[in-house]
Design a protein around this motif. Structure first.
Motif, PDB file in Angstrom:
ATOM      1  N   ILE A 101     119.456  53.379 -32.043  1.00 54.40           N
ATOM      2  CA  ILE A 101     118.486  52.337 -31.698  1.00 54.40           C
ATOM      3  C   ILE A 101     117.943  52.625 -30.294  1.00 54.40           C
ATOM      4  O   ILE A 101     118.713  52.719 -29.334  1.00 54.40           O
ATOM      5  N   ALA A 102     116.648  52.753 -30.186  1.00 52.89           N
ATOM      6  CA  ALA A 102     115.961  52.798 -28.885  1.00 52.89           C
ATOM      7  C   ALA A 102     116.654  53.731 -27.903  1.00 52.89           C
ATOM      8  O   ALA A 102     116.879  54.905 -28.187  1.00 52.89           O
ATOM      9  N   ASP A 103     117.006  53.183 -26.732  1.00 52.59           N
ATOM     10  CA  ASP A 103     117.608  53.951 -25.646  1.00 52.59           C
ATOM     11  C   ASP A 103     118.645  53.056 -24.976  1.00 52.59           C
ATOM     12  O   ASP A 103     118.698  51.862 -25.248  1.00 52.59           O
ATOM     13  N   GLY A 122     111.124  47.736 -38.984  1.00 55.71           N
ATOM     14  CA  GLY A 122     111.496  48.908 -38.183  1.00 55.71           C
ATOM     15  C   GLY A 122     112.865  48.776 -37.544  1.00 55.71           C
ATOM     16  O   GLY A 122     113.417  49.772 -37.056  1.00 55.71           O
ATOM     17  N   ASN A 123     113.433  47.593 -37.511  1.00 58.43           N
ATOM     18  CA  ASN A 123     114.782  47.445 -36.954  1.00 58.43           C
ATOM     19  C   ASN A 123     115.779  48.203 -37.831  1.00 58.43           C
ATOM     20  O   ASN A 123     115.671  48.187 -39.066  1.00 58.43           O
ATOM     21  N   ASP A 124     116.761  48.844 -37.186  1.00 60.14           N
ATOM     22  CA  ASP A 124     117.683  49.708 -37.933  1.00 60.14           C
ATOM     23  C   ASP A 124     118.853  48.963 -38.572  1.00 60.14           C
ATOM     24  O   ASP A 124     119.342  49.374 -39.632  1.00 60.14           O
ATOM     25  N   LEU A 125     119.328  47.880 -37.918  1.00 54.20           N
ATOM     26  CA  LEU A 125     120.561  47.264 -38.443  1.00 54.20           C
ATOM     27  C   LEU A 125     120.378  46.498 -39.761  1.00 54.20           C
ATOM     28  O   LEU A 125     121.322  46.443 -40.565  1.00 54.20           O
ATOM     29  N   LYS A 185     118.123  59.059 -39.633  1.00 56.55           N
ATOM     30  CA  LYS A 185     116.882  58.435 -39.144  1.00 56.55           C
ATOM     31  C   LYS A 185     115.936  59.511 -38.645  1.00 56.55           C
ATOM     32  O   LYS A 185     116.303  60.299 -37.774  1.00 56.55           O
ATOM     33  N   LEU A 186     114.748  59.520 -39.207  1.00 51.71           N
ATOM     34  CA  LEU A 186     113.708  60.419 -38.709  1.00 51.71           C
ATOM     35  C   LEU A 186     112.865  59.644 -37.712  1.00 51.71           C
ATOM     36  O   LEU A 186     112.324  58.584 -38.040  1.00 51.71           O
ATOM     37  N   LYS A 187     112.773  60.144 -36.495  1.00 52.42           N
ATOM     38  CA  LYS A 187     111.915  59.492 -35.484  1.00 52.42           C
ATOM     39  C   LYS A 187     111.178  60.567 -34.717  1.00 52.42           C
ATOM     40  O   LYS A 187     111.614  61.717 -34.658  1.00 52.42           O
ATOM     41  N   ARG A 188     110.053  60.169 -34.137  1.00 54.74           N
ATOM     42  CA  ARG A 188     109.211  61.162 -33.477  1.00 54.74           C
ATOM     43  C   ARG A 188     109.798  61.598 -32.153  1.00 54.74           C
ATOM     44  O   ARG A 188     109.575  62.700 -31.685  1.00 54.74           O
ATOM     45  N   LYS A 189     110.555  60.719 -31.526  1.00 52.90           N
ATOM     46  CA  LYS A 189     111.151  61.043 -30.224  1.00 52.90           C
ATOM     47  C   LYS A 189     112.283  60.055 -29.969  1.00 52.90           C
ATOM     48  O   LYS A 189     112.359  59.028 -30.657  1.00 52.90           O
ATOM     49  N   ILE A 190     113.129  60.345 -28.978  1.00 53.05           N
ATOM     50  CA  ILE A 190     114.191  59.417 -28.609  1.00 53.05           C
ATOM     51  C   ILE A 190     113.565  58.071 -28.264  1.00 53.05           C
ATOM     52  O   ILE A 190     112.569  58.007 -27.550  1.00 53.05           O
ATOM     53  N   GLY A 191     114.137  57.006 -28.793  1.00 51.88           N
ATOM     54  CA  GLY A 191     113.652  55.660 -28.454  1.00 51.88           C
ATOM     55  C   GLY A 191     112.613  55.134 -29.428  1.00 51.88           C
ATOM     56  O   GLY A 191     112.148  54.013 -29.277  1.00 51.88           O
ATOM     57  N   ASP A 192     112.267  55.937 -30.444  1.00 55.63           N
ATOM     58  CA  ASP A 192     111.238  55.499 -31.380  1.00 55.63           C
ATOM     59  C   ASP A 192     111.877  54.759 -32.563  1.00 55.63           C
ATOM     60  O   ASP A 192     113.036  54.992 -32.914  1.00 55.63           O
TER      61      ASP A 192
END
Ligand SMILES: Cc1cc2nc3c(=O)[nH]c(=O)nc-3n(C[C@H](O)[C@H](O)[C@H](O)COP(=O)(O)OP(=O)(O)OC[C@H]3O[C@@H](n4cnc5c(N)ncnc54)[C@H](O)[C@@H]3O)c2cc1C
Length: 287
Positions: A101-103, A122-125, A185-192
């Protein structure tokens, strides 16, 4: 970038918070870590006249074992989820997901209650909680309530909570010892937020899948519980043909929006890729 004016309230108990929210009505919102609500207020996409901060309510904190369940107070931060040895031992999927999750800055303030009650797909939990068959304990004008995570999400930002209800705790039946789990989780960058993500919890019966549960993040206007896909896998050895069938079933229930994370068809395919990876890792971690 400056929110509208609001009055700030800091109740000391759940009863006081519920009474305040009932009295103040539609113009009031609960405030937890503020890491979803405050950005919306700064953009003037939300303009509550009253914020009822839950941070002063000691009863909403902490992680404990109760019978076969793990009970997590709603104001437990995402960082506290990562730090919990009890969760690491009993439900490692929660630590794994929280780390994505995020940073750290967000995770020191953001709470489990805010993450699951927010209703943002978009929340992961939330998908993880559907996968784990969690129950959300809540309090409101009508007293104490319980909601199955699998029935909680109605559409984007719309949940089963009535106005003025607050989530007080998340209750998770501890998966059996030896279960396997993974969150990909596929994300474009850390914190996404996720382009697509998949949660898997499974148990083995010899070399076959004894039970399986699958949750998907950010590929519809709610988190998804992929019940049919999981059923296809039970009894299999996770052979390639069965996994392909299950992935197709999971992809079939997605309906992502096209956004700056990619077109809808791409995000659906990525949900399938994340699920394939999560299944392999969950299988490898099962005993
Ligand atoms: C830069 C950035 C990146 C992020 N990336 C991710 C990410 O990758 N994955 C992810 O999952 N999240 C991400 N988030 C969101 C973050 O996890 C938030 O902390 C979380 O969504 C909301 O939790 P909160 O405690 O901050 O709630 P708040 O922002 O205080 O509240 C959010 C909403 O939930 C309601 N609410 C809060 N607590 C309760 C309660 N106990 N009962 C009823 N209603 C309640 C509030 O009224 C509000 O409507 C990100 C946030 C930021 C700023």
């Amino acid at each position: 970038m400056i929110p509208g004016a609001f009055a700030y309230h800091r109740p000391k108990s759940v009863n006081e918070a519920v009474a305040m929210l009932a009295d103040l009505g539609e113009d009031a919102r609960a405030l937890a870590g503020g890491h979803s609500l405050i950005p919306l207020m700064k953009l003037r996409l939300a303009a509550p006249e009253h914020l009822v901060d839950l941070a002063g309510i000691a009863d909403l904190k902490g992680i404990r074992e109760e019978g076969g369940d793990i009970v997590i107070g709603a104001m437990t931060t995402q960082n506290e989820l990562i730090a919990s040895e009890l969760l690491a031992a009993k439900v490692p999927l929660i630590r794994e997901t929280s780390r994505l999750i995020a940073d750290p800055q967000v995770r020191y303030a953001g709470t489990i209650g805010g993450n699951v009650a927010n209703g943002d797909p978009g929340n992961d939990l939330p998908a993880v909680m559907m996968c784990l068959n969690a129950v959300y304990q809540a309090a409101g004008k009508g007293g104490a309530k319980r909601f199955a995570a699998r029935d909680f999400y109605r559409s984007a930002y719309v949940t089963a909570l009535a106005p003025g209800d607050i989530v007080t705790a998340v209750r998770i039946p501890a998966p059996p010892a030896g279960h396997g789990a993974a969150y990909e989780k596929l994300k474009r960058k850390i914190g996404d937020y996720a382009t697509a993500a998949a949660a898997v919890v499974l148990t083995l019966n010899g070399d076959r899948i004894g039970s399986c549960s699958i949750g998907l993040t950010n590929v519809a206007d709610t988190p998804l519980w992929a019940e049919e896909a999981a059923k296809i896998l039970v009894g299999s050895t996770l052979d390639a043909a069965t996994v392909k069938k299950a992935v197709a079933a999971a992809e079939a229930i997605t309906s992502p929006a096209a956004d700056n994370r990619g077109p809808a068809a791409y995000r659906t395919k990525m949900a399938g890729v994340m699920l394939t990876r999560a299944l392999a890792r969950a299988r490898a971690s099962a005993k």
